[in-house]
Design a protein around this motif. Structure first.
Motif, PDB file in Angstrom:
ATOM      1  N   ALA A   1     -10.303 -21.233   9.513  1.00 47.87           N
ATOM      2  CA  ALA A   1     -11.265 -21.891   8.627  1.00 47.87           C
ATOM      3  C   ALA A   1     -11.851 -20.839   7.696  1.00 47.87           C
ATOM      4  O   ALA A   1     -12.167 -21.112   6.546  1.00 47.87           O
ATOM      5  N   LYS A   2     -11.942 -19.616   8.190  1.00 49.02           N
ATOM      6  CA  LYS A   2     -12.545 -18.544   7.410  1.00 49.02           C
ATOM      7  C   LYS A   2     -11.694 -18.211   6.178  1.00 49.02           C
ATOM      8  O   LYS A   2     -12.207 -18.129   5.075  1.00 49.02           O
TER       9      LYS A   2
ATOM     10  N   GLY B   1      -8.616 -19.073  19.508  1.00 49.79           N
ATOM     11  CA  GLY B   1      -7.627 -18.125  20.026  1.00 49.79           C
ATOM     12  C   GLY B   1      -8.228 -16.941  20.765  1.00 49.79           C
ATOM     13  O   GLY B   1      -7.567 -16.311  21.585  1.00 49.79           O
ATOM     14  N   THR B   2      -9.487 -16.666  20.509  1.00 47.12           N
ATOM     15  CA  THR B   2     -10.111 -15.506  21.154  1.00 47.12           C
ATOM     16  C   THR B   2     -10.761 -15.879  22.488  1.00 47.12           C
ATOM     17  O   THR B   2     -11.295 -15.000  23.158  1.00 47.12           O
ATOM     18  N   ARG B   3     -10.732 -17.157  22.844  1.00 44.02           N
ATOM     19  CA  ARG B   3     -11.402 -17.561  24.092  1.00 44.02           C
ATOM     20  C   ARG B   3     -10.502 -18.408  24.977  1.00 44.02           C
ATOM     21  O   ARG B   3     -10.211 -19.547  24.674  1.00 44.02           O
TER      22      ARG B   3
ATOM     23  N   ASP C   1      -7.484 -15.447  11.799  1.00 49.45           N
ATOM     24  CA  ASP C   1      -7.831 -14.174  11.140  1.00 49.45           C
ATOM     25  C   ASP C   1      -8.255 -13.120  12.156  1.00 49.45           C
ATOM     26  O   ASP C   1      -8.334 -11.939  11.832  1.00 49.45           O
ATOM     27  N   LEU C   2      -8.519 -13.539  13.385  1.00 52.08           N
ATOM     28  CA  LEU C   2      -8.932 -12.592  14.435  1.00 52.08           C
ATOM     29  C   LEU C   2      -7.797 -12.342  15.432  1.00 52.08           C
ATOM     30  O   LEU C   2      -8.043 -12.021  16.589  1.00 52.08           O
ATOM     31  N   LYS C   3      -6.568 -12.489  14.971  1.00 55.82           N
ATOM     32  CA  LYS C   3      -5.409 -12.396  15.870  1.00 55.82           C
ATOM     33  C   LYS C   3      -5.443 -11.182  16.777  1.00 55.82           C
ATOM     34  O   LYS C   3      -5.005 -11.238  17.925  1.00 55.82           O
ATOM     35  N   ALA C   4      -5.947 -10.058  16.258  1.00 49.96           N
ATOM     36  CA  ALA C   4      -5.977  -8.838  17.070  1.00 49.96           C
ATOM     37  C   ALA C   4      -6.779  -9.059  18.348  1.00 49.96           C
ATOM     38  O   ALA C   4      -6.553  -8.396  19.353  1.00 49.96           O
TER      39      ALA C   4
END
Ligand code: GTP
Ligand code: MG
Lengths: 169, 359
Positions: free
Chosen positions: A145-146, A85-87, A118-121
């Motif tokens: 996964a984290k 989601g971050t890339r 977990d890195l949605k921001a």
């Protein structure tokens, strides 16, 4: 017992190995160790009243240096396309891979994983991207996964497509 | 096999098998220690089902079969796969097949050091690619932020003039949005589209230098007053000139030239045709459209078809006929902007923003 070969596909470093590790061994590591070569894991699941062994192929990530061998896709019953989601780049790679598999294998079961929830921001994948994915009419599941979120759903989402409907309860 | 060759095989972690008629594989060199864990069973017959022992080979065997049938002597490789050995270490393996002396041969090699080197090279490459991707997306994010700020500053600047004349914030924003739609249809780059979206709203910024007696006069302007009014083009251009900021450079063109006419009868310079910067020609069209179809203090709103009729008459004389045709083809998009970006909606979103801040 029923055995089904599935594989995880996607750009490098999207979390293919991590999702498998989380699902099969309940482990997670923050360190990035790239996969070179194919690793095969097994996991037993039950769908309705059917017991099923998933043979999970972790295939090296695709980039300019490695591309997926057609032979690796032989006998494939289903696949999970993983997006980070971050890339944004991993979204483009996912669509291209999905298209390639569809032309090579025809209709096989598939699920999209939007990983690193977990890195949605820091996500750059937005509603429009997700909408475009949903248009392909395969399940789209957000995973981490984290934090072990959506991982079980992800694999079960695929497993359910692999079992003939009449054997489901 | 000679003991000499056997030693070589051992040293490079390689074992050779030949395939027998029932599809089992018989070693023709010594069984290496690392392989015992995977192959040897109590009822050991001396030949092995490698496909069962290494499921990875299931995807290779079809190609191998063809290779043997074609009696090819060059090796065909399976690609690398990883097994976990009895010490729970990863074991990188690779198989290759060939046809030699009437035998179907399969070589199995544990790659060891060579694999580790490949791995660390690829790891470096991918780490590098990740960093590069991250930097690129960071630059993109920042550029976007700067763009947004530029846009805000431009709107604030323009709102200085709208305090005095009757133009509203919504009109100003619509002009930018219409212009951007035109630019996109004309195939402009995404940067240029962003630029005109911010620059077009500044077209009337020079009105800040026009005295109230002219700017706020309700009746028709006399010649002297009209000459004063015309000055807003040059005043605006002079206000915006002299920076290296692309948005302002385009804003200068637009402010100066948005009253020029296609046939050369406009002001301030009387430029004609393509001598008039295209950014200004676009702005002229969308400004007239928006002014006609909206109500002003001194006039009622005109029905859209009437406005378009009027504008079509102006095409070729006042307006660039080609751009006018482009504008007409984009009408549905223009209409959406007109109906969506209204004073009421703007006020509402302002209010929402304030509320958010309060929370
Ligand atoms: N925050 C977060 N990090 C994750 C998640 N999943 C994977 N990662 C991290 O992302 C990096 C890449 O994960 P891998 O599982 O190695 O990715 P891969 O797709 O197998 O990569 P390749 O084998 O190189 O194609 C690692 O540093 C992981 O720790 C997640 O859900 N959240
Ligand atoms: Mg991996």
């Amino acid at each position: 017992m029923l055995q089904k070969k599935i594989c995880l596909l996607g750009a490098f470093s999207v979390g293919k190995t991590s999702l498998i590790q989380r699902y099969v061994n309940k482990l997670f590591s923050d360190k990035y160790l790239t996969t070179v070569g194919v690793k095969i894991d097994k996991k037993q699941v039950t769908v309705g009243s059917t017991d099923l062994t998933l043979i999970v192929w972790d295939i090296a990530g695709e980039d300019d240096f490695t591309s997926i061998r057609s032979a690796h896709l032989r006998g494939l019953s289903g696949y999970i396309v993983v997006i980070d989601g971050t890339r944004k780049n991993s979204f483009d790679v996912a669509l291209a891979l999905h298209k390639r598999i569809k032309t090579e294998l025809g209709d096989v079961a598939a699920v999209f994983a939007l990983n690193k929830a977990d890195l949605k921001a820091q996500w750059v994948i937005n509603h429009e991207h997700i909408h475009a994915l949903a248009q392909l009419s395969y399940p789209v599941i957000e995973t981490s996964a984290k934090l072990d979120q959506g991982v079980e759903d992800l694999f079960m989402g695929l497993a359910r497509q692999l079992v003939p409907e009449n054997s489901e309860v | 096999m000679s003991s000499f060759l056997s030693s070589i095989c051992r040293n490079i972690n390689l074992i050779a098998f030949t395939r027998n008629p029932i599809g089992q594989f018989t070693p023709c060199s010594a069984m290496p220690d690392w392989l015992v864990f995977f192959l040897v069973k109590p009822e050991d017959t001396g030949s092995y089902n490698l496909i069962e022992a290494f499921p990875y080979l299931s995807c290779f065997i079809e190609d191998a079969e063809q290779h043997w049938q074609a009696k090819c002597a060059e090796p065909l490789s399976s690609g690398v796969w990883i097994e976990i050995d009895e010490l729970e270490h990863e074991l990188p393996l690779e198989a290759s097949v060939m046809y030699l002396d009437g035998q179907e041969v399969l070589l199995l090699q544990q790659l060891g050091e060579k694999y580790t080197q490949d791995l660390s090279r690829l790891q470096q490459v991918r780490n590098g690619l990740l960093t590069q991707e991250m930097l690129e997306s960071e630059v993109k994010r920042r550029t976007l932020e700067i763009r947004k700020r530029e846009e805000e500053i431009a709107i604030k600047l323009v709102s200085l003039t709208s305090l005095r004349d009757e133009e509203t914030g919504a009109h100003v924003r619509r002009i930018g949005l219409y212009a951007a739609v035109m630019a996109k249809a004309l195939g402009w780059s995404s940067e240029a589209i962003d630029t005109i979206r911010v620059a077009a709203p500044m077209h009337d910024i020079g009105k800040i230098g026009i005295p109230d007696r002219v700017l706020r006069k309700t009746g028709v302007l006399n010649d002297e007053e009209f000459n004063v009014m015309k000055k807003h083009t040059e005043i605006g251009a002079n206000m915006l000139r002299g920076t290296k900021i692309p948005v302002l450079a385009m804003a200068v063109d637009i402010a100066l030239n948005h009253h020029e006419r296609w046939d050369g009868t406009g002001y301030p310079q009387g430029l004609a045709g393509e001598k008039i910067p295209i950014s200004a020609r676009i702005t002229t069209i969308v400004d007239i459209y928006d002014a006609l179809v909206h109500e002003r203090v001194y006039k009622k709103a005109m029905p859209e078809d009437e406005a378009l009729g009027l504008m079509q008459d102006m095409a070729g004389r006042h307006l660039d006929p080609h751009l006018m045709a482009v504008f007409l083809s984009l009408l549905p998009a223009m209409r959406r902007i007109r109906l969506e970006v209204t004073e009421e909606n703007e006020e509402r979103s302002d209010l929402e923003e304030t509320e958010e801040v309060c929370v």
